[in-house]
Design a protein around this motif. Structure first.
Motif, PDB file in Angstrom:
ATOM      1  N   SER A 290       4.361   5.101 -12.266  1.00 49.54           N
ATOM      2  CA  SER A 290       4.975   3.973 -12.968  1.00 49.54           C
ATOM      3  C   SER A 290       5.600   4.496 -14.258  1.00 49.54           C
ATOM      4  N   GLY A 291       6.537   3.718 -14.813  1.00 52.71           N
ATOM      5  CA  GLY A 291       7.295   4.148 -15.985  1.00 52.71           C
ATOM      6  C   GLY A 291       6.413   4.622 -17.142  1.00 52.71           C
ATOM      7  N   GLY A 292       5.421   3.832 -17.473  1.00 50.91           N
ATOM      8  CA  GLY A 292       4.569   4.165 -18.604  1.00 50.91           C
ATOM      9  C   GLY A 292       3.773   5.432 -18.368  1.00 50.91           C
ATOM     10  N   ASN A 293       3.394   5.630 -17.132  1.00 47.23           N
ATOM     11  CA  ASN A 293       2.623   6.833 -16.828  1.00 47.23           C
ATOM     12  C   ASN A 293       3.486   8.086 -16.877  1.00 47.23           C
TER      13      ASN A 293
ATOM     14  N   GLN B 277       0.851  -1.169   0.000  1.00 46.93           N
ATOM     15  CA  GLN B 277       0.000   0.000   0.000  1.00 46.93           C
ATOM     16  C   GLN B 277       0.897   1.234   0.000  1.00 46.93           C
ATOM     17  N   PHE B 278       0.726   2.102  -0.986  1.00 48.09           N
ATOM     18  CA  PHE B 278       1.355   3.426  -0.922  1.00 48.09           C
ATOM     19  C   PHE B 278       0.263   4.417  -0.571  1.00 48.09           C
ATOM     20  N   PRO B 279       0.631   5.617  -0.105  1.00 45.76           N
ATOM     21  CA  PRO B 279      -0.417   6.597   0.179  1.00 45.76           C
ATOM     22  C   PRO B 279      -1.346   6.768  -1.022  1.00 45.76           C
TER      23      PRO B 279
ATOM     24  N   GLY C 245       1.043  -6.801 -17.844  1.00 47.06           N
ATOM     25  CA  GLY C 245      -0.063  -6.000 -17.317  1.00 47.06           C
ATOM     26  C   GLY C 245       0.091  -4.556 -17.725  1.00 47.06           C
ATOM     27  N   GLU C 246      -0.992  -3.816 -17.599  1.00 48.98           N
ATOM     28  CA  GLU C 246      -0.969  -2.433 -18.043  1.00 48.98           C
ATOM     29  C   GLU C 246      -0.055  -1.571 -17.177  1.00 48.98           C
ATOM     30  N   ASN C 247       0.209  -0.381 -17.652  1.00 49.81           N
ATOM     31  CA  ASN C 247       1.009   0.567 -16.878  1.00 49.81           C
ATOM     32  C   ASN C 247       0.333   0.826 -15.537  1.00 49.81           C
ATOM     33  N   GLY C 248       1.117   0.713 -14.487  1.00 45.92           N
ATOM     34  CA  GLY C 248       0.569   0.967 -13.166  1.00 45.92           C
ATOM     35  C   GLY C 248      -0.124  -0.239 -12.557  1.00 45.92           C
ATOM     36  N   ALA C 249      -0.044  -1.398 -13.206  1.00 45.23           N
ATOM     37  CA  ALA C 249      -0.714  -2.603 -12.703  1.00 45.23           C
ATOM     38  C   ALA C 249      -0.051  -3.123 -11.430  1.00 45.23           C
TER      39      ALA C 249
ATOM     40  N   LYS D  87       3.439  -4.276 -11.459  1.00 44.38           N
ATOM     41  CA  LYS D  87       4.505  -5.230 -11.793  1.00 44.38           C
ATOM     42  C   LYS D  87       5.826  -4.868 -11.119  1.00 44.38           C
ATOM     43  N   SER D  88       6.267  -3.632 -11.331  1.00 42.17           N
ATOM     44  CA  SER D  88       7.557  -3.229 -10.756  1.00 42.17           C
ATOM     45  C   SER D  88       7.517  -3.272  -9.235  1.00 42.17           C
ATOM     46  N   THR D  89       6.403  -2.885  -8.678  1.00 45.75           N
ATOM     47  CA  THR D  89       6.291  -2.899  -7.219  1.00 45.75           C
ATOM     48  C   THR D  89       6.408  -4.330  -6.689  1.00 45.75           C
ATOM     49  N   LEU D  90       5.756  -5.258  -7.351  1.00 43.74           N
ATOM     50  CA  LEU D  90       5.848  -6.658  -6.937  1.00 43.74           C
ATOM     51  C   LEU D  90       7.307  -7.133  -6.959  1.00 43.74           C
TER      52      LEU D  90
ATOM     53  N   GLN E 183      -3.202   1.230  -3.760  1.00 41.83           N
ATOM     54  CA  GLN E 183      -2.948  -0.173  -3.419  1.00 41.83           C
ATOM     55  C   GLN E 183      -2.190  -0.758  -4.610  1.00 41.83           C
ATOM     56  N   ALA E 184      -0.862  -0.641  -4.559  1.00 43.54           N
ATOM     57  CA  ALA E 184      -0.057  -0.994  -5.745  1.00 43.54           C
ATOM     58  C   ALA E 184      -0.051  -2.499  -5.992  1.00 43.54           C
ATOM     59  N   VAL E 185       0.058  -3.270  -4.916  1.00 41.66           N
ATOM     60  CA  VAL E 185       0.021  -4.733  -5.026  1.00 41.66           C
ATOM     61  C   VAL E 185      -1.008  -5.224  -4.023  1.00 41.66           C
TER      62      VAL E 185
ATOM     63  N   ASP F  41      13.250  -6.102 -15.252  1.00 43.77           N
ATOM     64  CA  ASP F  41      12.117  -5.209 -15.441  1.00 43.77           C
ATOM     65  C   ASP F  41      12.273  -4.480 -16.771  1.00 43.77           C
ATOM     66  N   GLU F  42      11.504  -4.871 -17.755  1.00 44.61           N
ATOM     67  CA  GLU F  42      11.578  -4.312 -19.106  1.00 44.61           C
ATOM     68  C   GLU F  42      13.011  -4.196 -19.627  1.00 44.61           C
ATOM     69  N   PRO F  43      13.736  -5.324 -19.652  1.00 46.35           N
ATOM     70  CA  PRO F  43      15.146  -5.240 -20.021  1.00 46.35           C
ATOM     71  C   PRO F  43      15.385  -4.840 -21.474  1.00 46.35           C
TER      72      PRO F  43
ATOM     73  N   ILE G 170      -3.776   8.963 -17.439  1.00 45.83           N
ATOM     74  CA  ILE G 170      -2.582   8.920 -16.602  1.00 45.83           C
ATOM     75  C   ILE G 170      -3.013   8.434 -15.224  1.00 45.83           C
ATOM     76  N   ARG G 171      -2.403   7.339 -14.794  1.00 42.73           N
ATOM     77  CA  ARG G 171      -2.804   6.755 -13.502  1.00 42.73           C
ATOM     78  C   ARG G 171      -2.024   7.374 -12.377  1.00 42.73           C
ATOM     79  N   THR G 172      -2.690   8.195 -11.611  1.00 44.00           N
ATOM     80  CA  THR G 172      -2.035   8.841 -10.483  1.00 44.00           C
ATOM     81  C   THR G 172      -3.092   9.144  -9.427  1.00 44.00           C
TER      82      THR G 172
HETATM   83  N1  LIG Z   1       6.965   4.903  -4.156  1.00 42.23           N
HETATM   84  C1  LIG Z   1       5.699   5.047  -4.559  1.00 42.23           C
HETATM   85  N2  LIG Z   1       4.867   5.902  -3.943  1.00 42.23           N
HETATM   86  C2  LIG Z   1       3.593   6.050  -4.335  1.00 42.23           C
HETATM   87  N3  LIG Z   1       3.026   5.361  -5.338  1.00 42.23           N
HETATM   88  C3  LIG Z   1       3.793   4.487  -5.997  1.00 42.23           C
HETATM   89  C4  LIG Z   1       5.173   4.284  -5.656  1.00 42.23           C
HETATM   90  N4  LIG Z   1       5.682   3.343  -6.492  1.00 42.23           N
HETATM   91  C5  LIG Z   1       4.676   2.985  -7.316  1.00 42.23           C
HETATM   92  N5  LIG Z   1       3.537   3.656  -7.016  1.00 42.23           N
HETATM   93  C6  LIG Z   1       2.228   3.491  -7.671  1.00 42.23           C
HETATM   94  O1  LIG Z   1       1.878   2.119  -7.596  1.00 42.23           O
HETATM   95  C7  LIG Z   1       1.199   1.698  -8.798  1.00 42.23           C
HETATM   96  C8  LIG Z   1       1.939   0.532  -9.402  1.00 42.23           C
HETATM   97  O2  LIG Z   1       3.165   0.989  -9.942  1.00 42.23           O
HETATM   98  P1  LIG Z   1       4.229   0.048 -10.647  1.00 42.23           P
HETATM   99  O3  LIG Z   1       5.427   0.869 -10.891  1.00 42.23           O
HETATM  100  O4  LIG Z   1       4.374  -1.191  -9.850  1.00 42.23           O
HETATM  101  O5  LIG Z   1       3.487  -0.280 -12.018  1.00 42.23           O
HETATM  102  P2  LIG Z   1       4.008  -1.147 -13.273  1.00 42.23           P
HETATM  103  O6  LIG Z   1       3.040  -2.268 -13.442  1.00 42.23           O
HETATM  104  O7  LIG Z   1       5.430  -1.478 -13.112  1.00 42.23           O
HETATM  105  O8  LIG Z   1       3.777  -0.098 -14.462  1.00 42.23           O
HETATM  106  P3  LIG Z   1       4.672   0.216 -15.806  1.00 42.23           P
HETATM  107  O9  LIG Z   1       4.256  -0.790 -16.825  1.00 42.23           O
HETATM  108  O10 LIG Z   1       4.178   1.579 -16.220  1.00 42.23           O
HETATM  109  O11 LIG Z   1       6.107   0.198 -15.439  1.00 42.23           O
HETATM  110  C9  LIG Z   1       1.146   2.936  -9.696  1.00 42.23           C
HETATM  111  O12 LIG Z   1      -0.107   3.533  -9.532  1.00 42.23           O
HETATM  112  C10 LIG Z   1       2.250   3.816  -9.161  1.00 42.23           C
HETATM  113  O13 LIG Z   1       1.992   5.171  -9.400  1.00 42.23           O
END
Ligand SMILES: Nc1ncnc2c1ncn2[C@@H]1O[C@H](COP(=O)(O)OP(=O)(O)OP(=O)(O)O)[C@@H](O)[C@H]1O
Ligand SMILES: [Mg+2]
Length: 488
Positions: free
Chosen positions: A385-388, A4-6, A28-32, A34-37, A9-11, A156-158, A372-374
């Motif tokens: 996230s990168g795509g956003n 959970q980020f403020p 998965g889509e941008n912001g899904a 993935k990177s957080t996991l 709910q990233a994951v 991660d997206e190598p 834009i997911r924010t």
């Molecule tokens: N440090 C952080 N603080 C607040 N929110 C965050 C933080 N890191 C990621 N998020 C949010 O968590 C969600 C998931 O982000 P994440 O980077 O895991 O997505 P992703 O699936 O890797 O996307 P992409 O394909 O664009 O790289 C997004 O809404 C992102 O804005």
């Protein structure tokens, strides 16, 4: 696992199993999420809930060094090597071989050499990382993973910043790793490569896992549906446009060893593609027009008037925009909000003051139209996230009144739906009468979206093809210089 980020709910309560020797793709889509996991697995982020077990044993959270010591290595989306250190120093940072209380440099270099060989790199380990190409840096990161005897390597997206041959090299290294029982967790937006290398595919949506399936049970439409939640009718929506007068004319652009007498024009409402092999000079030509690189010879006309563009600021003033593929140097102010980043190029002023309400309105509009997911439009861009982040760059250029827009690899790093939306947007811009130049290494994008395609080879314009004559074969023939007879 959950994170959970403020406000986000990233994951969300994700279960994932990884087997030795498998290539496990996470899509998965941008912001899904993935990177957080991946950051939870590599202990860069502390989970809000959940557990990791390795071979049945639960693991506590102690940070990335600890995860490494357990054999979990991460190759970052944005590289994390120290540029001012040597390759060998980077590989053994914090784990240097010691001899009598001192770093044993001879051993370090020798071990580094062995590991570099394993990933197919012919480099001197004493070279500074700053002198390496992106692809080389990535392979060094993988060699570093080998150095810690990783059992799981996370990528991660190598391939986002790699060229064709470099991608092949990477895939070869990946299959060597898996043959040795190392598991690969691989994030990608590129469907072609997902299907090529995956053993299993896990799809994430809105922080949750939608499905984990063996490669054989998924095809492209099914994967898209799992990611997006519905079918996508048209990946390349090309609108009808009225093609008007010539807006930009480039004549005889040359630069020693890079560009040789390149000429082209692009009209209002037209989408002109730039095709060519990596290194053919497409980006260089665009940068030269934009004033980012100097030229030795050449003339530029804007709406029939001769103009001189020696720096990007002048190009922007004249209404020429350039959206780069390079996430790190795309000009985002990472520590400012989404809203500020969007309006930065053209601040909405009112009586000498920044009109905050208008700024907000512009930003909200951009957020909705580009999805834009924010959690808030004031969110710092570095937390997206990168795509956003990429979408924010686009939003900013749209705010300027640019008449000519260069899109350099616009679909890189963004998900399928965002891609379709990005193309729809590019189409709209053309409909508004802007002149569009689209650089892409993915031919179907160009063939579907463009009115004409300019093909470059070795710094020269090898040919310009009209839409009626579009074919993959012809473009490739021009790009490679093969089968010259075909071209006539
Ligand atoms: N440090 C952080 N603080 C607040 N929110 C965050 C933080 N890191 C990621 N998020 C949010 O968590 C969600 C998931 O982000 P994440 O980077 O895991 O997505 P992703 O699936 O890797 O996307 P992409 O394909 O664009 O790289 C997004 O809404 C992102 O804005
Ligand atoms: Mg990501």
């Amino acid at each position: 696992m959950s994170k959970q980020f403020p406000g986000v709910q990233a994951v969300n309560n994700v279960d994932l199993e990884i087997y030795p020797g498998e290539v496990h793709v996470v899509a998965g889509e941008n912001g899904a999420g993935k990177s957080t996991l991946m950051k939870l697995l590599s202990q860069v982020e502390r989970p809000s809930a959940g557990t990791i077990t390795i071979e049945g044993k639960p693991i506590h959270f102690h940070g990335p060094r600890y995860a490494q010591s357990l054999g979990i290595a991460m190759v970052y989306q944005e590289f994390a090597l120290a540029p001012h250190l040597t390759v060998a120093q980077n590989m053994f940072l914090g784990r240097e071989p010691m001899k009598m209380g001192l770093i044993d440099q001879a051993t370090e270099i020798q071990q580094a050499r062995t590991l570099l060989k394993r990933v197919g790199l012919q480099l001197d380990p004493r070279q500074l990382v700053s002198t390496l190409s992106v692809a080389e840096q990535q392979l060094v990161e993988i060699a570093k993973a080998l150095a810690i005897e990783a059992r799981l390597v996370i990528m991660d997206e190598p391939t986002a910043t790699l060229t064709g041959q470099e991608i092949e090299d990477l895939f070869r290294v990946i299959s060597q790793l898996t043959e040795n029982g190392i598991a690969i967790l691989y994030i990608s937006h590129r469907l072609d490569e997902i299907f090529r290398i995956a053993d299993r595919i896990t799809v994430m949506r809105d922080g949750s896992v939608v499905a984990t399936l063996p490669r054989a049970e998924v095809d492209e439409p099914k994967l898209i549906k799992l990611m997006v939640g519905r079918e996508l009718a048209n990946l390349y929506p090309k609108p009808e446009t009225h093609i008007g007068e010539v807006i930009l004319r480039v004549e005889g652009f040359s630069r020693a060893r890079v560009l040789h007498n390149c000429s082209f024009e692009v009209r209002a409402g037209e989408i002109l593609g730039f095709a060519g092999l990596v290194g053919a000079g497409r980006t260089e030509l665009a940068r030269a027009v934009f004033g980012a690189d100097p030229i030795d010879a050449g003339t530029l006309y804007l709406a029939g008037k001769r103009v001189k563009v020696k720096k990007p600021a002048r190009a922007i003033e004249l209404g020429i925009g350039y959206l780069t593929e390079d996430r790190k140097n795309n000009g985002l102010a990472m520590n400012l909000g989404v809203d500020k980043n969007i309006t930065l190029a053209r601040l909405p002023m009112f009586g000498g003051m920044l009109d905050l309400r208008r700024e907000r309105r512009i930003a909200l509009q951009a957020r909705d139209s580009l999805r834009i997911r924010t959690p808030s439009i004031r969110q710092r861009v570095e937390l997206l996230s990168g795509g956003n982040q990429q979408k924010v760059v686009v939003a900013r250029w749209l705010e300027t009144s640019a008449r000519v827009l260069f899109f350099d690899e616009p679909s890189r790093g963004i998900d399928v739906r965002a891609k379709a939306e990005m193309f729809e947007l590019i189409g709209k811009l053309a409909q508004e009468g802007r002149a569009i130049v689209m650089i892409s290494s993915y031919l179907p994008e160009l063939l579907n979206m463009c009115d004409r395609i300019l093909v470059m080879r070795e710094g020269r314009v090898a040919g310009i093809v009209e839409r009626e004559r579009f074919s993959e074969e012809l473009i490739i023939a021009l790009a490679t210089g093969a089968q010259e007879d075909k071209i006539a």
